[in-house]
Design a protein around this motif. Structure first.
Motif, PDB file in Angstrom:
ATOM      1  N   ASN A 135      79.896  87.989  70.114  1.00  0.00           N
ATOM      2  CA  ASN A 135      81.278  87.492  70.141  1.00  0.00           C
ATOM      3  C   ASN A 135      81.885  87.595  71.536  1.00  0.00           C
ATOM      4  O   ASN A 135      82.623  86.701  71.969  1.00  0.00           O
ATOM      5  N   ARG A 138      80.403  84.809  73.691  1.00  0.00           N
ATOM      6  CA  ARG A 138      81.007  83.520  73.334  1.00  0.00           C
ATOM      7  C   ARG A 138      82.433  83.427  73.871  1.00  0.00           C
ATOM      8  O   ARG A 138      82.838  82.392  74.392  1.00  0.00           O
ATOM      9  N   LEU A 139      83.188  84.521  73.758  1.00  0.00           N
ATOM     10  CA  LEU A 139      84.553  84.525  74.266  1.00  0.00           C
ATOM     11  C   LEU A 139      84.560  84.426  75.795  1.00  0.00           C
ATOM     12  O   LEU A 139      85.432  83.761  76.367  1.00  0.00           O
ATOM     13  N   GLN A 141      82.470  82.768  77.590  1.00  0.00           N
ATOM     14  CA  GLN A 141      82.210  81.377  77.937  1.00  0.00           C
ATOM     15  C   GLN A 141      83.427  80.487  77.691  1.00  0.00           C
ATOM     16  O   GLN A 141      83.649  79.533  78.416  1.00  0.00           O
ATOM     17  N   SER A 142      84.223  80.811  76.674  1.00  0.00           N
ATOM     18  CA  SER A 142      85.344  79.940  76.341  1.00  0.00           C
ATOM     19  C   SER A 142      86.658  80.364  76.986  1.00  0.00           C
ATOM     20  O   SER A 142      87.424  79.527  77.449  1.00  0.00           O
ATOM     21  N   ASP A 143      86.933  81.672  77.032  1.00  0.00           N
ATOM     22  CA  ASP A 143      88.225  82.128  77.549  1.00  0.00           C
ATOM     23  C   ASP A 143      88.062  83.531  78.142  1.00  0.00           C
ATOM     24  O   ASP A 143      88.246  84.539  77.463  1.00  0.00           O
ATOM     25  N   GLN A 144      87.757  83.590  79.437  1.00  0.00           N
ATOM     26  CA  GLN A 144      87.493  84.871  80.089  1.00  0.00           C
ATOM     27  C   GLN A 144      88.726  85.769  80.111  1.00  0.00           C
ATOM     28  O   GLN A 144      88.621  86.982  79.957  1.00  0.00           O
TER      29      GLN A 144
END
Length: 189
Positions: A135, A138-139, A141-144
Motif C-alpha cells: 500500500n 502504491r501510494l 507512486q500516486s501521491d507522495q
C-alpha cells in the motif's frame, strides 16, 4: 427517543454506542461527511477469512493452554479433565491421567501449542507487513505527499501510556456529577 435510550443504557459502552449512533444519524440527515479513524489510517475494516480463521485457532490454542495449566496446578473439574484428555488424545493414543509422567506430556503439549501460536502469529505479521509495504509503494507512486504525511502522523491506535485509574475516576466523576439541564428540544432522529 434519545433520552429514553440513554436512561435505559446500563453501562458506559452502551451509552457511547447510543451517542455515536445519534451523532451519525444527525450527520446523515444534514448531509455532513463523516471522517472515521479507519479512513484516516487507511486500514480496511474487513478482515480476510483466512486471517479470522487463524485468529480463531490462536484463541482456541490459548484457551487450551490455559486449561492444561489449570490441570497441572491441580484443578480436576470434569470440564478441565475432559479437555486434557481430548488434548492428549490428539498427540498420544491413550494416556491415563494418573501416569507419573503426565506433567511432562502436558508440558510438551503446551510447548507444541505455543510454537504453533508463534507460527500463526508470524503468518499474520508477515502478511500485514507485506500489505503495508504494498500500500505504501502504491501510494508513493500516486501521491507522495500523502504518503509522507501518513508516515509522519502518529498512529491512531492507543500506543501511548495507559491512563492512570485514579485520574480516570476523578475525571468521569467530575463530568457525570455536574447538574444537567434536562430540556432537550424534540427532533426526529
Amino acid at each position: 427517543m434519545l433520552v429514553s435510550c440513554l436512561e435505559a443504557s446500563r453501562d458506559l459502552c452502551e451509552t457511547d454506542a447510543i451517542l455515536f449512533g445519534a451523532a451519525l444519524a444527525v450527520c446523515r440527515i444534514i448531509g455532513a461527511k463523516v471522517s472515521t479513524a479507519e479512513r484516516a489510517t487507511g486500514q480496511s475494516s474487513t478482515i480476510s477469512a483466512w486471517r479470522r480463521r487463524i485468529e480463531e485457532r490462536i484463541a482456541k490454542a490459548r484457551a487450551l493452554i490455559g486449561r492444561l495449566i489449570c490441570f497441572i496446578s491441580g484443578n480436576n473439574r470434569p470440564r478441565i479433565v475432559r479437555t486434557v484428555r481430548m488434548a492428549l488424545a490428539l498427540c498420544h493414543r491413550y494416556v491415563s491421567l494418573s501416569q507419573p509422567d503426565i506433567t511432562q506430556k502436558l508440558t510438551e503439549r503446551i510447548d507444541d501449542l505455543k510454537q504453533r501460536i508463534a507460527a500463526w502469529a508470524k503468518w499474520i505479521r508477515r502478511y500485514t507487513e507485506r500489505s503495508t509495504r504494498f500500500n505504501q509503494n502504491r501510494l508513493f507512486q500516486s501521491d507522495q505527499k500523502r504518503l509522507y504525511e501518513s508516515l509522519e502522523r502518529p498512529m491512531v491506535s492507543g500506543t501511548g501510556p495507559a491512563p492512570n485509574q485514579a485520574d480516570s475516576v476523578v475525571f468521569w466523576c467530575g463530568l457525570w456529577s455536574e447538574p444537567v439541564n434536562e430540556y432537550i428540544e424534540e427532533k426526529n432522529f
